[in-house]
Design a protein around this motif. Structure first.
Motif, short mmCIF file in Angstrom:
data_model
loop_
_atom_site.label_atom_id
_atom_site.label_comp_id
_atom_site.label_asym_id
_atom_site.label_seq_id
_atom_site.Cartn_x
_atom_site.Cartn_y
_atom_site.Cartn_z
N ASP B 65 0.83 -1.29 -0.11
CA ASP B 65 -0.07 0.15 0.09
C ASP B 65 0.62 1.35 0.06
O ASP B 65 2.11 1.13 -0.40
CB ASP B 65 -0.93 0.05 1.03
CG ASP B 65 -0.27 0.05 2.49
OD1 ASP B 65 0.99 0.14 2.70
OD2 ASP B 65 -0.85 -0.25 3.56
N ARG B 66 0.11 2.47 0.30
CA ARG B 66 1.05 3.67 0.25
C ARG B 66 2.10 3.95 1.21
O ARG B 66 2.95 4.76 0.99
CB ARG B 66 -0.16 4.83 0.40
CG ARG B 66 -0.89 4.76 1.72
CD ARG B 66 -1.69 6.08 1.73
NE ARG B 66 -2.24 5.92 3.13
CZ ARG B 66 -3.21 6.97 3.64
NH1 ARG B 66 -3.25 8.11 2.92
NH2 ARG B 66 -3.57 6.76 4.88
N GLU B 238 -8.43 4.57 1.41
CA GLU B 238 -6.89 4.96 1.22
C GLU B 238 -6.46 4.78 -0.45
O GLU B 238 -5.67 5.48 -0.96
CB GLU B 238 -5.93 4.38 2.03
CG GLU B 238 -6.03 4.79 3.41
CD GLU B 238 -5.33 3.66 4.39
OE1 GLU B 238 -5.40 3.97 5.37
OE2 GLU B 238 -4.58 2.69 3.78
N SER B 239 -6.96 3.62 -1.11
CA SER B 239 -6.53 3.38 -2.17
C SER B 239 -7.25 4.27 -3.39
O SER B 239 -6.59 4.16 -4.42
CB SER B 239 -7.06 1.90 -2.54
OG SER B 239 -8.40 2.03 -2.61
N ARG B 240 -8.31 4.84 -2.79
CA ARG B 240 -8.95 5.65 -3.90
C ARG B 240 -7.96 6.56 -5.08
O ARG B 240 -7.75 6.51 -6.09
CB ARG B 240 -9.76 6.66 -3.28
CG ARG B 240 -11.31 6.49 -3.53
CD ARG B 240 -12.18 7.27 -2.78
NE ARG B 240 -11.48 7.75 -1.59
CZ ARG B 240 -11.73 8.82 -0.99
NH1 ARG B 240 -12.99 9.47 -1.24
NH2 ARG B 240 -11.15 9.14 0.10
N GLU B 241 -7.00 7.43 -4.24
CA GLU B 241 -6.31 8.31 -5.12
C GLU B 241 -5.21 7.56 -5.72
O GLU B 241 -4.69 8.27 -6.84
CB GLU B 241 -5.47 9.33 -4.23
CG GLU B 241 -4.93 8.68 -2.81
CD GLU B 241 -4.39 9.81 -1.94
OE1 GLU B 241 -3.76 10.62 -2.35
OE2 GLU B 241 -5.11 9.77 -0.71
N PHE B 242 -4.97 6.09 -5.62
CA PHE B 242 -3.91 5.71 -6.32
C PHE B 242 -4.60 4.66 -7.33
O PHE B 242 -3.85 3.90 -7.71
CB PHE B 242 -3.03 4.92 -5.30
CG PHE B 242 -2.60 5.70 -4.26
CD1 PHE B 242 -1.37 6.67 -4.55
CD2 PHE B 242 -2.92 5.61 -3.00
CE1 PHE B 242 -0.80 7.36 -3.60
CE2 PHE B 242 -2.43 6.51 -1.80
CZ PHE B 242 -1.31 7.29 -2.46
N LEU B 243 -5.93 4.67 -7.68
CA LEU B 243 -6.58 3.53 -8.29
C LEU B 243 -5.92 3.80 -9.68
O LEU B 243 -5.73 2.44 -10.09
CB LEU B 243 -8.00 4.09 -8.30
CG LEU B 243 -9.08 2.70 -8.63
CD1 LEU B 243 -8.77 1.61 -7.69
CD2 LEU B 243 -10.47 3.20 -8.53
N TYR B 249 -4.42 -2.38 -4.87
CA TYR B 249 -4.67 -1.85 -3.79
C TYR B 249 -6.15 -1.92 -3.29
O TYR B 249 -6.47 -2.19 -2.25
CB TYR B 249 -4.25 -0.07 -3.87
CG TYR B 249 -4.03 0.53 -2.50
CD1 TYR B 249 -4.28 -0.22 -1.17
CD2 TYR B 249 -2.98 1.69 -2.56
CE1 TYR B 249 -4.09 0.77 0.12
CE2 TYR B 249 -3.04 2.30 -1.41
CZ TYR B 249 -3.38 1.73 -0.17
OH TYR B 249 -3.20 2.56 1.04
#
Lengths: 329, 295
Positions: B65-66, B238-243, B249
């Protein structure tokens, strides 16, 4: 006829159900029981007959305190049952028991027969030991003619007739004094009816029971009962020894009821004996005699004055102004 | 216990319910043995910035993850939270809702009406919105989410218990037992509760799925557990912005939520078929079950 002491004395018993309109406002009342009086004598079988809706079952349930009575009194074992608190009524119930139309349906489907039979004892006889209870349960199931092996079964594993026997046994474990039987034979085929009636007679002798036998089956009532009370719209219209009532009914309503019994080779139900129309709405009763709207003998006096139960021939009572002269008209 | 064995056998016969049961058993096993199964158990708390957003590989089964945490390990530990949320929230709703439903059914006067109208008030507001309001007011934390879920789910038990008890009170055996002289307490504990237990069990299973889903939604909105707690809803958030760059994620926690909720719902439906005699008797339902089983 058994002539024992009075065990249950009912005086002017009334049960009115309030009626509400769609908005919940009270718009009147349904007089399911309207001044019912009678005595039940020790050891007798008193039949209560009448059309459906005449208040037979309400009478039974009001006596049991399942519906609180609106008025009147019920004397049983030296106490007035009307207005008794719920807790006090619960204790009375070991002596005065109600047998449902289908006693089998009174068994909890999730309980084994043995537990269902022991429950009345657990409730009313906390003094009994487990072993005493088990013995009483075995005695009860034997007395209704079922093998002890059935104690380990669930209700759905029994036949309908066996369920009824268990339902009866459950009530008998407490050795009650008076049983109110609500249509114990309806919905059974004739052969099963006969065995149940035989069983009821046998149990009465064995346990010294007194029965209040509510039924619309006049043939059964005639065979079983010592006395009969005929109800019409919440009132007793005729009460007396069975043979006298069946041989020579002294109320027009009783006459039409008896005429409706089909008899092999007997006379057919003729026009002048058939009952006219439907009973009036019990929420709005006619003035005077409540049977007059369907009665062939009705006269002006019937609309003006409500007939009261009166002794006709020493032991039999009728609530008709013309009870003595029915044959002459 | 033969009754329990019978239920298990019936569920085993119903393929769909069996899938649900297997999913839930898996969830429980994963939660129990998370420390053994996890490849990077320390990643629940530690951060490894140099390992952030790695795609799935043999080392990181579901990617990272981030913060560089191993998603696989975090999901496993998240299963514990999921179970705690579901069990505590549904358990509390049960303890609040069942007695209120019984009381309301037994006191058919103004008191019973009052209890039912109060439960109606809770049902009138959509549960998620009410839970958001409660969790927001109390402050975002996991215990507050559980509290919010308990406070919003109990009316479902109340309604169910009320309706089932009312139905039972019309049954001859309940009236007969009362006529026999049994006390209300005896009636409730020994006759009514056992006879409505199957309906309650079904509702518990469905409620677990619903509660876990709502908890995930609250976590997604940032109202639940705070980082770095590996709560599944929070992980999806949390994963939204990295989709666009890290599809794995969102996939793992999303799939976990989906499977667990589906598991409880399938099991609940299966239990209803097995336990509820009224539905068991309905021919349409039985035919549908037969089609599902492929027989």
């Amino acid at each position: 006829m058994t002539a024992g002491e009075t065990v249950l004395a009912v005086r002017d018993l009334a049960k009115h159900f309030p009626l509400h309109d769609a908005l919940g406002r009270r718009k009147g009342e349904l007089r399911a029981l309207d001044g019912v009086s009678f005595d039940v004598r020790e050891g007798e079988i008193l039949g209560i007959v009448g059309e459906s809706g005449c208040g037979k079952s309400t009478l039974g349930k009001t006596l049991m305190g399942l519906h609180p009575a609106t008025g009147g009194r019920v004397d049983f074992e030296g106490r007035d049952l009307v207005g008794l608190s719920k807790g006090a009524y619960r204790r009375i119930r070991s002596r005065l028991q109600y047998v449902y139309q289908d006693p089998g349906a009174s068994l909890d489907p999730r309980w084994k027969i043995a537990s269902s039979l022991a429950e009345p004892l657990v409730v009313h006889r906390p003094d009994m030991s487990k072993a005493q209870r088990a013995e009483a349960v075995r005695a009860a199931i034997r007395s209704v003619g079922l093998p002890e092996g059935h104690l380990g079964l669930f209700p759905h594993e029994l036949s309908g007739g066996q369920q009824r026997r268990v339902g009866l046994a459950r009530i008998l474990t407490l050795h009650p004094k008076v049983l109110i039987l609500d249509e114990p034979t309806s919905g059974l085929d004739v052969s099963v009816q006969a065995t149940i009636l035989k069983l009821l007679q046998g149990l009465r002798a064995e346990y010294g029971l007194t029965y209040l036998f509510i039924s619309h089956d006049l043939a059964v009532v005639r065979m079983l009962c010592d006395r009969v009370a005929v109800m019409y719209l919440g009132k007793i219209v005729e009460i007396g020894p069975t043979e006298r009532i069946f041989a020579d009914p002294r109320h027009p309503y009783t006459r039409s009821l008896l005429a409706a019994i089909p008899e092999p080779g007997g006379r057919r139900i003729t026009e002048d004996f058939a009952l006219k129309g439907e009973p009036p709405n019990p929420a709005s009763l006619p003035s005077g005699c409540r049977f007059r709207t369907r009665c062939d003998w009705a006269a002006d006096r019937c609309a003006a004055e409500e007939p009261l139960l009166r002794d006709i021939d020493g032991g039999r009572f009728s609530a008709c102004h013309f009870a003595e002269t029915l044959d002459e008209r | 216990m033969s009754g329990f064995a019978r239920i298990l056998r019936k569920i085993a016969e119903d393929r769909v319910a069996l899938i649900g049961l297997v999913l839930i058993v898996l969830l429980v096993l994963v939660a129990l043995f998370a420390p053994l199964l996890a490849t990077h158990p320390e990643d629940v708390w530690e951060i490894h910035p140099e390992l952030r957003l790695l795609p799935p590989s043999a080392e990181h089964l579901f990617g990272t993850d981030r913060m560089g945490g191993d998603i696989y390990s975090r999901i496993l530990f998240g299963a514990r939270l999921t179970i705690v949320i579901g069990v505590v929230a549904v358990g509390a709703s049960l303890l609040i809702g069942v007695p209120i439903g019984l009381l309301a059914a037994f006191y058919a006067n103004w008191f019973g009406d009052l209890l039912m109208r109060i439960s109606d008030v809770f049902l009138a507001v959509p549960q998620v919105i009410l839970a958001i309001a409660i969790a927001q007011t109390l402050g975002p934390s996991l215990p507050n989410v559980i509290l919010a879920l308990s406070l919003t789910y109990w009316p479902w038990f109340t309604r169910l218990v009320y309706a089932e008890t009312k139905r039972l009170q019309n049954e001859v055996f309940i009236e007969a037992t009362e006529a026999l002289g049994a006390s209300p307490w005896r009636l409730i504990v020994l006759h009514i509760l056992p006879n409505i237990s199957s309906a309650i069990i079904v509702r518990i299973s469905l409620g677990m799925g619903f509660t876990i889903l709502t908890a995930a939604a609250l976590g997604f909105l940032g109202l639940g557990a705070q980082p770095p707690v590996p709560e599944w809803g929070r992980m999806v958030a949390e994963s939204r912005e990295f989709l666009p760059m890290a599809w794995w994620y969102a996939l793992a926690p999303g799939l976990a939520i989906f499977l667990v909720v589906m598991g409880f719902n399938l099991l609940g439906d299966g239990l209803r078929d097995v336990l509820d005699p009224r539905l068991r008797k309905s021919p349409g339902r039985r035919a549908a079950a037969a089609v599902r089983r492929g027989s």
